[in-house]
Scaffold this motif. Structure first.
Motif, mmCIF file in Angstrom:
data_model
loop_
_atom_site.group_PDB
_atom_site.id
_atom_site.type_symbol
_atom_site.label_atom_id
_atom_site.label_comp_id
_atom_site.label_asym_id
_atom_site.label_seq_id
_atom_site.Cartn_x
_atom_site.Cartn_y
_atom_site.Cartn_z
ATOM 1 N N HIS A 1 0.769 -1.255 0.009
ATOM 2 C CA HIS A 1 0.051 0.047 0.024
ATOM 3 C C HIS A 1 0.857 1.311 -0.007
ATOM 4 C CE1 HIS A 1 -3.544 -2.268 0.901
ATOM 5 N NE2 HIS A 1 -2.916 -3.057 1.558
ATOM 6 N N VAL A 2 0.799 2.184 -1.058
ATOM 7 C CA VAL A 2 1.580 3.106 -1.283
ATOM 8 C C VAL A 2 0.650 4.428 -0.705
ATOM 9 C CG1 VAL A 2 2.895 4.653 -2.588
ATOM 10 C CG2 VAL A 2 3.151 2.038 -2.977
ATOM 11 N N GLN A 3 0.901 5.291 0.023
ATOM 12 C CA GLN A 3 0.042 6.267 0.531
ATOM 13 C C GLN A 3 0.297 7.610 -0.448
ATOM 14 O OE1 GLN A 3 0.654 7.247 4.791
ATOM 15 N NE2 GLN A 3 0.329 4.877 5.319
ATOM 16 N N ASP A 4 1.706 7.873 -0.701
ATOM 17 C CA ASP A 4 1.593 9.456 -1.429
ATOM 18 C C ASP A 4 1.879 9.191 -2.861
ATOM 19 O OD1 ASP A 4 2.778 11.757 -1.972
ATOM 20 O OD2 ASP A 4 4.788 11.792 -1.115
ATOM 21 N N HIS A 5 0.999 9.667 -3.633
ATOM 22 C CA HIS A 5 0.918 9.534 -4.729
ATOM 23 C C HIS A 5 -0.033 10.607 -5.497
ATOM 24 C CE1 HIS A 5 -3.004 7.334 -5.639
ATOM 25 N NE2 HIS A 5 -2.687 7.048 -4.319
ATOM 26 N N LYS A 6 -0.220 10.683 -6.590
ATOM 27 C CA LYS A 6 -0.791 11.926 -7.305
ATOM 28 C C LYS A 6 -2.142 12.036 -6.901
ATOM 29 C CE LYS A 6 -1.613 14.405 -11.849
ATOM 30 N NZ LYS A 6 -1.384 14.408 -13.182
ATOM 31 N N THR A 7 -2.931 10.987 -7.263
ATOM 32 C CA THR A 7 -4.317 11.063 -7.107
ATOM 33 C C THR A 7 -4.817 10.285 -5.571
ATOM 34 O OG1 THR A 7 -4.425 8.982 -8.334
ATOM 35 C CG2 THR A 7 -4.977 10.975 -9.218
ATOM 36 N N ALA A 8 -4.077 10.375 -4.510
ATOM 37 C CA ALA A 8 -4.232 9.857 -3.456
ATOM 38 C C ALA A 8 -5.461 10.383 -2.660
ATOM 39 C CB ALA A 8 -3.304 9.727 -2.234
ATOM 40 N N PHE B 1 -8.480 8.605 -4.842
ATOM 41 C CA PHE B 1 -8.383 7.297 -4.748
ATOM 42 C C PHE B 1 -8.046 6.508 -3.489
ATOM 43 C CE2 PHE B 1 -8.517 8.161 -9.219
ATOM 44 C CZ PHE B 1 -9.655 7.459 -9.680
ATOM 45 N N GLY B 2 -7.219 7.212 -2.673
ATOM 46 C CA GLY B 2 -6.758 6.539 -1.476
ATOM 47 C C GLY B 2 -5.296 6.047 -1.911
ATOM 48 N N GLU B 3 -5.031 5.030 -1.231
ATOM 49 C CA GLU B 3 -3.891 4.390 -1.177
ATOM 50 C C GLU B 3 -3.713 3.764 -2.578
ATOM 51 O OE1 GLU B 3 -2.307 3.300 3.339
ATOM 52 O OE2 GLU B 3 -3.725 1.909 2.209
ATOM 53 N N ALA B 4 -2.536 3.659 -3.212
ATOM 54 C CA ALA B 4 -2.294 2.769 -4.523
ATOM 55 C C ALA B 4 -1.919 1.557 -3.959
ATOM 56 C CB ALA B 4 -1.426 3.586 -5.083
ATOM 57 N N GLN B 5 -2.123 0.463 -4.614
ATOM 58 C CA GLN B 5 -1.677 -0.986 -4.375
ATOM 59 C C GLN B 5 -0.901 -1.615 -5.396
ATOM 60 O OE1 GLN B 5 -5.312 -0.220 -3.902
ATOM 61 N NE2 GLN B 5 -4.789 0.491 -1.944
ATOM 62 N N LEU B 6 -0.199 -2.550 -4.896
ATOM 63 C CA LEU B 6 0.667 -3.234 -5.696
ATOM 64 C C LEU B 6 0.559 -4.794 -5.162
ATOM 65 C CD1 LEU B 6 2.330 -0.590 -6.223
ATOM 66 C CD2 LEU B 6 4.053 -1.881 -7.042
#
Length: 455
Positions: free
Chosen positions: A273-280, A283-288
């Motif tokens: 779970h990545v918290q810091d990104h452009k559209t957080a 969309f909230g956290e980004a996931q890999l």
């Protein structure tokens, strides 16, 4: 709103620049209307000379208050850079408006709506892309509205003055919208033409899965920066082919986020779970989502990093500086070339290719789920899907329109001339005209687009 002291300095705008830039600027400001090239707006990014413009003390203080308001609480490095760029555009506007004016502290030099229009025309004809020109206008519009609401002490502009100034800028923004829309569709169409083929994407995935373990072995036995950055390229290539995230997701992934996943993973797989990104914010956290094998590459790199000498920051794809990497696109291109592929590639192109595949080969419900996982706004993309069709989509639309015309003529909805025209020729006897034409899919048509919006 916070207020600021505006009394004091009545001196014209001064410049703290290198001698060559300063001389060019003085020569340019000696004219009634500056003309391209804009000498106080040269260079890109942090090298842009707009950042060297210095206003009189009271104005500079107010500008910095505005900048702090724009940055907000606990701003990211990216947000700070964006706010600095916005302030530079505002200073560009103020320099233009203040030319030849002796007294600036009362802000009355902004009343010249003819000059406001001249600046807007100057910006739009200065060789910039029309979208960049619009960005200048929106930055100034936001600042003027802030100035209007802040009740600045010493500012002698009346409510009527501010209304006329803001109305002029808003009108100039609206005048650019047609050109911006046309420009956007042209850019998206050109991007679609450059999408790599499905064969290239599959080949890239196969090469990445083979090269990542080999590069990890090299970094463990003989670490070099060349090998390290090639590894970064292959890791982000592999993730982009799977998830289509923006590079900021990979760049901002921290060691802490990886260790947290290691503690909470299962025998079936792992989710970072990545918290810091452009559209957080949207969309909230980004996931890999990684398989056990894929996550083993991540943890092996974590182990290799511990044995490397030299400074490291908190990020998984670390650099020697304190901030996240800004060179991931270069590393991606290096990996793409190493894989023997020739089509030009960026993270945006890979993201568009993945969105295109989802659009063509998934049902609407599945597409919505996958788009959200990609942090991808389908509603924005649909605007371009409908207006930038590929050959297959275009022929389907053509067939639908002919079917609609045939249905209308059978009900007497068309004039006789149109009915006879539709009823003549071999095509009218072909019953397939009432259903979509089965044509080869050229594999393009989806677009990923975000657009600058100002409050």
């Amino acid at each position: 709103m916070r207020s600021a002291e505006a009394s004091g300095s009545e001196t014209p705008i001064c410049q703290k620049t290198c001698a060559s830039v300063s001389n060019k600027l003085k020569a340019n400001l000696a004219k009634d209307w500056p003309s391209p090239p804009n000498h106080w707006s040269t260079g890109k990014g942090r090298g842009n000379t707009m950042r060297e413009i210095t206003l009189p003390k009271s104005m500079e203080t107010y500008i910095q208050i505005y900048r702090g308001h724009s940055e907000g609480v606990a701003p990211t490095v990216k947000r700070k850079d964006n706010c600095m760029s916005n302030v530079s555009r505002i200073k560009n506007f103020l320099v233009f408006m203040a030319h030849g004016v002796d007294r600036l502290s009362d802000w009355l030099f902004l009343k010249d709506t003819k000059r406001v229009r001249g600046w807007s025309e100057y910006i739009s004809k200065s060789g910039r892309a029309v979208t960049t020109s619009l960005l200048f206008l929106k930055s100034v519009n936001h600042f003027l509205r802030y100035l209007f609401a802040s009740k600045l002490r010493g500012c002698r502009l009346t409510q009527s003055d501010m209304t006329h100034i803001i109305r002029e800028v808003t009108a100039n923004i609206n005048n650019l919208k047609k050109s911006v829309t046309v420009h956007q569709f042209k850019v998206k169409r050109n991007k679609l033409d450059r999408l790599p083929s499905q064969a290239e994407l599959l080949a890239a995935m196969a090469v990445a899965e083979k090269r990542i373990p080999d590069l990890l072995d090299l970094m463990a036995s003989n670490p070099t920066s060349i090998t390290q950055y090639l590894l970064y390229g292959y890791l982000t290539l592999h993730w982009s082919l799977l998830y289509g995230h923006r590079p900021g997701v990979y760049a901002n992934m921290t060691n802490t986020e990886v260790f947290e996943v290691d503690r909470r993973g299962t025998a079936e797989g792992y989710i970072i779970h990545v918290q810091d990104h452009k559209t957080a914010k949207t969309f909230g956290e980004a996931q890999l989502v990684l398989t056990v094998k894929e996550f083993s590459w991540v943890m092996r790199w974590m182990g290799i990093k511990e044995g490397l000498s030299g400074p490291q920051n908190e990020f998984f794809l670390f650099t020697t500086g304190k901030h996240a990497s800004k060179n991931l696109n270069a590393h991606l291109k290096r990996a793409w070339a190493d894989a023997g592929l020739e089509t030009a590639v960026t993270f945006t192109i890979l993201r568009t290719a993945l969105a295109d595949n989802i659009k063509h080969h998934q049902d609407p419900e599945s597409r919505s789920i996958l788009a959200k996982f990609m942090c991808h706004d389908v509603s924005t993309a649909n605007r371009f899907y409908a207006n930038t069709p590929g050959i297959k989509e275009g022929l389907k639309i053509h067939s639908m329109l002919r079917a609609a015309a045939a249905a209308a003529s059978s009900e007497g909805g068309l004039p006789p001339s149109a009915t006879s025209e539709e009823g003549s020729g071999a095509e009218s006897s072909d019953t397939s005209s009432s259903r979509p034409v089965d044509t080869p899919d050229e594999g393009t048509g989806a677009v990923d687009s975000t657009f600058f919006r100002t409050n």
